[in-house]
Design a protein around this motif. Sequence first.
Motif, PDB file in Angstrom:
ATOM      1  N   GLN A 250       0.821  -1.210   0.000  1.00 40.52           N
ATOM      2  CA  GLN A 250       0.000   0.000   0.000  1.00 40.52           C
ATOM      3  C   GLN A 250       0.854   1.259   0.000  1.00 40.52           C
ATOM      4  OE1 GLN A 250      -2.475  -0.516   3.452  1.00 40.52           O
ATOM      5  NE2 GLN A 250      -4.162  -1.331   2.247  1.00 40.52           N
ATOM      6  N   TRP A 253      -1.805   7.483   2.039  1.00 37.26           N
ATOM      7  CA  TRP A 253      -3.245   7.666   2.070  1.00 37.26           C
ATOM      8  C   TRP A 253      -3.686   8.647   0.983  1.00 37.26           C
ATOM      9  CZ3 TRP A 253      -6.959  11.475   3.402  1.00 37.26           C
ATOM     10  CH2 TRP A 253      -8.227  10.975   3.720  1.00 37.26           C
ATOM     11  N   ASP A 259      -6.171   4.184   2.124  1.00 31.59           N
ATOM     12  CA  ASP A 259      -4.892   3.634   1.676  1.00 31.59           C
ATOM     13  C   ASP A 259      -5.064   3.042   0.289  1.00 31.59           C
ATOM     14  OD1 ASP A 259      -3.543   4.236   4.032  1.00 31.59           O
ATOM     15  OD2 ASP A 259      -4.241   2.415   5.003  1.00 31.59           O
ATOM     16  N   ARG A 278       2.719   2.023  10.116  1.00 34.30           N
ATOM     17  CA  ARG A 278       2.292   1.688   8.762  1.00 34.30           C
ATOM     18  C   ARG A 278       2.632   2.774   7.755  1.00 34.30           C
ATOM     19  NH1 ARG A 278      -3.688  -0.708  10.442  1.00 34.30           N
ATOM     20  NH2 ARG A 278      -3.003  -2.832  10.951  1.00 34.30           N
ATOM     21  N   ASN A 279       2.592   4.023   8.189  1.00 30.86           N
ATOM     22  CA  ASN A 279       2.846   5.097   7.227  1.00 30.86           C
ATOM     23  C   ASN A 279       4.288   5.125   6.745  1.00 30.86           C
ATOM     24  OD1 ASN A 279       1.046   7.014   5.951  1.00 30.86           O
ATOM     25  ND2 ASN A 279       2.465   8.592   6.640  1.00 30.86           N
ATOM     26  N   ARG A 282       4.137   2.813   3.878  1.00 30.13           N
ATOM     27  CA  ARG A 282       3.442   3.474   2.764  1.00 30.13           C
ATOM     28  C   ARG A 282       4.379   4.441   2.042  1.00 30.13           C
ATOM     29  NH1 ARG A 282      -0.542   4.719   7.012  1.00 30.13           N
ATOM     30  NH2 ARG A 282      -2.101   3.048   7.089  1.00 30.13           N
ATOM     31  N   THR A 286       5.490   4.475  -1.837  1.00 37.44           N
ATOM     32  CA  THR A 286       5.244   5.667  -2.661  1.00 37.44           C
ATOM     33  C   THR A 286       6.538   6.196  -3.270  1.00 37.44           C
ATOM     34  OG1 THR A 286       3.304   6.260  -1.354  1.00 37.44           O
ATOM     35  CG2 THR A 286       4.350   8.035  -2.597  1.00 37.44           C
TER      36      THR A 286
END
Length: 458
Positions: A250, A253, A259, A278-279, A282, A286
Amino acid sequence: MAISVETIIEKLGGPQGAASLTGVGLEAIRKWRQARAIPPKHWSAVSKATGLGLADLQLQAEDAPSGLNAAPDGATAVLVLADGSVLWGRGFGAQTGPGGSGIGEICFSTGMTGYQETLTDPSFAGQIITFTFPHVGNVGTTAEDEEAINVAARGLVVKQDLTEPSNWRASQTLDAWLRQRGIPGISGVDTRALTLRIREHGPQTGVLSYPQDGQFDIAGLLGQARAWPGLEGMDLAREVSCTQSYEWTQGVWNWGGGDVAAATGPRRVVAVDYGAKRNILRCLVTAGCQVTVVPATATAAEILAHRPDGVFLSNGPGDPAATAEYAVPAIKGVLDAGTPVFGICLGHQLLALALGASTFKLEQGHRGANQPVRDLATGRVEITSQNHGFAVDDKSLPADVRVTHLSLFDGSNEGIASDRLPAFSVQYHPEASPGPSDSFYLFERFVALMDTHRRDPV
């Protein structure tokens, strides 16, 4: 009557002398003074250094209340500190058993938003969080904002009663969310006074009790607070880390869409999970990375078996010197292989230890989403999200490791880079959540470092 802790410390030649003669750290001496008692594990060393008998080292009976204590009118919860302070308030979230289940180090967070992200940050393991911002609960909770599956924090302290949510994204109130996760809270506490106490006297150990039967054994709670060993020497990364490897796909956001899966990039990154948010994962996706997450205890061979272009060292809780027992050999193995390394928070401290530096416990710690940091190379000031109680000792850095970032609050270390190896790290959280995204460029810097050292050009 037992001799006081202050008198014992004076007999030992003050805090420095006490630490030297008994073979404990200054942090342990601070905890003696905070608790007004010397833990039994130190009695032998103190007795040998002073000639005092064991009876002299017993906790003074008059320091502790006895029996069950009636709560003041309207109070349904209490926060008892190791220094003997008793703070009454109104309970919310999960109720506790007779002995109180919320025990840990009291810390404060200055963030004005993101209370759910803060509560689910694994770096808060072993801590009771005090929010300095008075309005908590007004945005409710939603699964999209959780940074981990479980809540690692031990409890929550706020000034005002929880606000009802007024947010189209909210799916549940904070009170109900806490009840489901077994986390107690207390409101009606003078959080400004509590924050000043921490600022002036260092971290406080406390027990948060919100009993189902409304009975308060203050003496028992005080005993628990004074007996808790504190975060120094604790390895908490094992408790919050994943137990097996997995892939993360993922991206960050997406407004209105939650997500979202991002296009898989060409760079293979192994993220070592010491308590990863979690970010962070991510942001790596990204930035163009394929991400494999491995447990905190993964060895260098296990990490390198994934043939990574880079290794990421995550945030996490506890004392870096304790986690270093198994983490540093693994990091050294990765560095010896010439693999680029990027660390944040606990990962920053562990990289520093692997490079030959040392760490220490801060007086107050840095927690919140408004911490100013200067990038020494550019002079740019970043407003950062932070959550740590330990720091890297600049003076201990080897000659081939340079300081890259400094805190504008207290001048403590916020970043390092090796001049010999492809490795760098920062003390703060460039992934934010909560907090500003000023520092996302660090993920791009990591990608550029991997591209430079990649066997197969992108």
